[in-house]
Design a protein around this motif. Structure first.
Motif, PDB file in Angstrom:
ATOM      1  N   ARG A   1      -4.902  -3.581  -9.034  1.00  0.00           N
ATOM      2  CA  ARG A   1      -5.529  -3.191  -7.710  1.00  0.00           C
ATOM      3  C   ARG A   1      -6.414  -4.013  -6.987  1.00  0.00           C
ATOM      4  NH1 ARG A   1      -6.202   2.394  -8.371  1.00  0.00           N
ATOM      5  NH2 ARG A   1      -7.396   2.464  -6.189  1.00  0.00           N
TER       6      ARG A   1
ATOM      7  N   TRP B   1      -7.394   4.940   2.926  1.00  0.00           N
ATOM      8  CA  TRP B   1      -6.519   4.808   3.904  1.00  0.00           C
ATOM      9  C   TRP B   1      -5.089   4.306   3.340  1.00  0.00           C
ATOM     10  CZ3 TRP B   1      -6.475   6.996   8.790  1.00  0.00           C
ATOM     11  CH2 TRP B   1      -7.698   7.214   9.063  1.00  0.00           C
ATOM     12  N   LEU B   2      -4.201   4.858   3.627  1.00  0.00           N
ATOM     13  CA  LEU B   2      -2.706   4.588   3.335  1.00  0.00           C
ATOM     14  C   LEU B   2      -1.973   4.228   4.778  1.00  0.00           C
ATOM     15  CD1 LEU B   2      -1.855   6.825   0.018  1.00  0.00           C
ATOM     16  CD2 LEU B   2      -2.891   4.319   0.260  1.00  0.00           C
TER      17      LEU B   2
ATOM     18  N   GLU C   1      -5.770   9.400   3.019  1.00  0.00           N
ATOM     19  CA  GLU C   1      -5.474  10.065   1.689  1.00  0.00           C
ATOM     20  C   GLU C   1      -6.244  11.166   1.436  1.00  0.00           C
ATOM     21  OE1 GLU C   1      -3.924  11.350  -1.497  1.00  0.00           O
ATOM     22  OE2 GLU C   1      -2.913   9.980  -0.341  1.00  0.00           O
TER      23      GLU C   1
ATOM     24  N   LEU D   1      -1.644   5.340  -9.775  1.00  0.00           N
ATOM     25  CA  LEU D   1      -2.133   3.627  -9.333  1.00  0.00           C
ATOM     26  C   LEU D   1      -2.526   2.996 -10.509  1.00  0.00           C
ATOM     27  CD1 LEU D   1      -4.253   4.368  -6.011  1.00  0.00           C
ATOM     28  CD2 LEU D   1      -1.713   3.986  -6.291  1.00  0.00           C
TER      29      LEU D   1
ATOM     30  N   ASP E   1      -9.509  -2.695  -4.184  1.00  0.00           N
ATOM     31  CA  ASP E   1     -10.072  -1.564  -3.217  1.00  0.00           C
ATOM     32  C   ASP E   1     -11.314  -2.145  -3.208  1.00  0.00           C
ATOM     33  OD1 ASP E   1     -10.881   0.705  -2.173  1.00  0.00           O
ATOM     34  OD2 ASP E   1      -9.632   1.973  -3.245  1.00  0.00           O
TER      35      ASP E   1
ATOM     36  N   SER F   1       0.932  -1.106   0.049  1.00  0.00           N
ATOM     37  CA  SER F   1      -0.034   0.039  -0.178  1.00  0.00           C
ATOM     38  C   SER F   1       0.812   1.073   0.003  1.00  0.00           C
ATOM     39  CB  SER F   1      -0.925   0.073   1.296  1.00  0.00           C
ATOM     40  OG  SER F   1      -1.673  -1.269   1.109  1.00  0.00           O
TER      41      SER F   1
ATOM     42  N   SER G   1      -5.682  -0.755  -1.490  1.00  0.00           N
ATOM     43  CA  SER G   1      -6.247   0.364  -0.563  1.00  0.00           C
ATOM     44  C   SER G   1      -7.292   0.213   0.177  1.00  0.00           C
ATOM     45  CB  SER G   1      -6.794   1.524  -1.736  1.00  0.00           C
ATOM     46  OG  SER G   1      -5.836   1.951  -2.805  1.00  0.00           O
ATOM     47  N   LYS G   2      -7.764   0.989   1.082  1.00  0.00           N
ATOM     48  CA  LYS G   2      -8.943   0.715   1.960  1.00  0.00           C
ATOM     49  C   LYS G   2      -9.676   1.815   2.242  1.00  0.00           C
ATOM     50  CE  LYS G   2      -9.750  -1.340   6.608  1.00  0.00           C
ATOM     51  NZ  LYS G   2      -9.271  -1.768   7.743  1.00  0.00           N
TER      52      LYS G   2
END
Length: 672
Positions: free
Chosen positions: A570, A550-551, A556, A565, A572, A527, A546-547
């Motif tokens: 990916r 959040w990183l 973010e 990205l 997410d 991440s 990704s969440k």
């Protein structure tokens, strides 16, 4: 993901009659030529352009035989120093780095000279002129069986031959030193060039029988490498290389059993051990990052290695590293070269010098190739500098699309460049599995000086079987992990291996991470941008997790990864992005490899304007870049680069007219 659309798709489907309409209307209003006359004028212009181009091509082939493409190498010397036609050598068919803007001779991977008699190589690998020879336009280049190797145009007025050290040192002790030159530049600072000089000379001797070498300006010839067998540029005497380098910018050459005689005049005696070396303060090449990280910027007792990964990316383009500047104020009382590629706080200062000549000199040595800042505060404090820089030197290279949007809103010229870590190239080392530690962070790296180092790296690259997980923010969305999965962290532990504060320890840790991405990772799951981008640059597939914004560094909110990205696979959950494969079988290449190739080509196009950067890239074998998307080209895919543009760049009729003219003039394009 489908490959990028060919360049022709970037041109709107507008009939030619509409492209010329504004021009016609003006002519009618002025009572000028008729539309028929305009069309004939345009046809005449196109015919004239084609004829001129064909004449130019004919002139190139007849009068400049040295200008050839990589598929048609010009007169080249194999890098082992032997002659290409006599009994002493066998000329090898080795691809060479040649372009139309590099007309000098280039030495191939085995260094041969071409005459069949004993060759004498006069070597000068420094970026500055020799101290005891006045080199000007009238200076005569050695001839006969004496061959001058002087790859930096700034050192010998563009005279002499270039050489690819990555190819020259292949299968020698020194190959890892050359391929991992950014790391070694940090280790040896200003003395890095001394090592490069003697490595070139010794390698020419090792690759050939019957050759001799001499430093330019020297009075001794050396015809055997036996006297230098103890020289080991990797040796740190059993201690951290930070002990001397960080205090003075220099290391202790004697620890490596440095062959001083190659850089000394015989009549000067031992007191002048480097009497042939130039003044290494003629120009400065600086990066950023504090020598020591204070405890208040290390949350949780750790330090994020991403800052130093970015520093390494910039240093990779330098001939050597002379100093490390404070990130927030790198240009204060500094007049040297500086590549700006960083996440920058609003407090960064860009000094607007009162003297116009000094101000212009500073700007021309500054390359803002990949910078991010979160808002307009930095523009307000540096607006005068930025407007003059972007109008008269080069547009601002943005690390994120958000930065570009902010700059354009203030009418400052800019373009989205992505991050310079996309140009990272390392051979790397391999982990030494001694069975004593299950933690990859705790395993030592294999010493490049060992005889089995090359075979160990080759074996690791062939296996490349580990699934590396580095600071993943959401483990719940991961597919089932195989038994060969390993967890790492981009955060440098406080006590690694002594402390995370000295830069020497941090660069060591970065090199360990980069080595694992290059040689051990089947795939990297992360991440963190500055884990994913250098791994992708070295051809390793990356899965970015990704969440919900959040990183690892927090929420973010600033757009610091905007536009970056699309290169990766990916995951997410908030955007319904999932994998279409599992981790037990082959991993598909990164879906954005074509985009990465274009961004890398753009960095090269910009940085090669500086002679030091272009020559260094060729010396260390960085160019041509590995084509990341080479295996993803479809049969109907247009494999040339034309334009990297957005639709907004084509909003005015003049741009569309220019492109239409270029398309109809049969002007050839250059492959990457």
């Amino acid at each position: 993901m489908d490959p990028p659309a060919p360049a022709a798709d970037l041109i709107p489907a507008v009939p030619p009659s509409q492209l010329w309409r504004p021009h016609r209307q003006r002519q009618r209003q002025r009572g000028g030529r008729t539309s028929r006359q305009i069309e004939w004028a345009l046809i005449s212009t196109i015919i004239f352009s084609v004829i001129t181009f064909l004449k130019f091509q004919s002139t190139v082939h007849k009068s400049v035989p040295a200008i050839k493409t990589q598929d048609q190498p010009r007169h080249v010397y194999d890098s082992d120093g032997s002659s290409g036609s006599g009994a002493q050598s066998v000329r090898k068919s080795v691809p060479v780095i040649t372009t139309q803007d590099q007309p000098r001779h280039v030495y191939d991977s085995d260094g041969s000279s071409g005459s069949g008699t004993q060759s004498h190589f006069i070597v000068w690998m420094y970026p500055f002129p020799p101290p005891n020879i006045e080199i000007n336009d009238d200076w005569g280049v050695p001839s006969g069986d004496q061959i001058l190797i002087c790859p930096y145009k700034t050192a010998c007025h563009g005279k002499g031959s270039t050489i690819n050290l990555a190819a020259l040192t292949k299968d020698t002790l020194y190959n890892s030193y050359i391929l991992d030159h950014p790391y070694q530049k940090f280790r040896h600072m200003k003395e890095f060039c001394h090592h490069i000089q003697v490595i070139a000379m010794i390698s020419l001797l090792l690759k050939n029988d019957g050759v001799c070498v001499q430093t330019l300006g020297g009075d001794n010839w050396f015809c055997s490498a036996d006297s230098f067998s103890d020289y080991n540029p990797y040796d740190n005497g059993g201690q951290s290389w930070s002990a001397s380098a960080e205090s003075s910018g220099e290391s202790d050459l004697s620890i490596s059993k440095f062959p001083y005689q190659l850089l000394s005049l015989s009549h000067k005696g031992s007191s002048q051990v480097l009497s042939l070396a130039p003044d290494m303060t003629r120009e400065e090449f600086a990066t950023y990052g504090p020598w020591n990280v204070s405890t208040d910027v290390r949350p949780g007792g750790r330090y994020n290695s991403g800052e130093d990964i970015q520093s390494l990316a910039g240093v990779g383009w330098y001939p050597f590293l002379s100093s490390v500047r404070i990130k927030e104020d790198p240009l204060n009382n500094y007049s040297g070269y500086y590549i700006a590629n960083s996440l920058q706080s609003p407090s960064m200062k860009m000094p607007y010098l009162e003297e116009a000549k000094e101000r212009r000199s500073l700007m021309e040595k500054l390359d803002i190739v990949s910078m991010f800042f979160p808002g307009a505060d930095m523009i307000q404090g540096n607006g005068k500098f930025l407007r003059e820089y972007t109008n008269e030197v080069y547009p601002f290279g943005c690390r994120s699309t958000l930065t570009c949007a902010t700059l354009k809103a203030h009418k400052i010229r800019s373009y989205f460049s992505s991050c310079l870590t996309l140009t990272s190239t390392y051979q790397g080392s391999v982990l030494y599995h001694d069975g004593s530690s299950p933690s990859l962070n705790g395993l030592p790296l294999l010493n490049p000086a060992l005889v089995n180092f090359t075979s160990a790296v080759k074996k690791a690259k062939e296996e490349k079987d580990l699934v590396l997980l580095v600071d993943v923010v959401d483990r719940s969305v991961l597919p089932p992990l195989p038994s060969n999965a390993r967890w790492l962290s981009a955060n440098i532990p406080e006590g690694y291996p002594r402390s995370c504060q000295p830069q020497s320890e941090r660069i060591d840790y970065c090199y360990r991470l980069l080595s694992q991405y290059a040689n051990h990772a089947k795939v990297v799951i992360t991440s963190r941008i500055h884990v994913g981008l250098p791994a992708a640059a070295m051809g390793t597939p990356v899965i970015f997790v990704s969440k919900g914004g959040w990183l690892p560094g927090g929420k973010e909110k600033t757009g610091r990864v905007a536009g970056l990205l699309d290169i990766f696979h990916r995951i997410d959950k908030s955007k319904n992005l999932t994998l279409g494969f599992d981790l037990s079988g082959p991993i598909p290449p990164n879906p954005g490899n074509h985009e990465a190739d274009r961004r890398r080509a753009s960095f090269w196009h910009r940085l090669k304007r500086v002679s030091y950067y272009e020559d260094a890239a060729r010396i260390f074998g960085r160019i041509p870049f590995q084509r990341l998307g080479a295996g993803m080209v479809q049969g109907d895919f247009h494999n040339n680069f034309h334009f990297v543009m957005n639709q907004t760049d084509l909003s005015d009729w003049r741009s569309r007219r220019t492109i239409a003219r270029q398309s109809s003039s049969f002007i050839p394009t250059q492959k990457f």
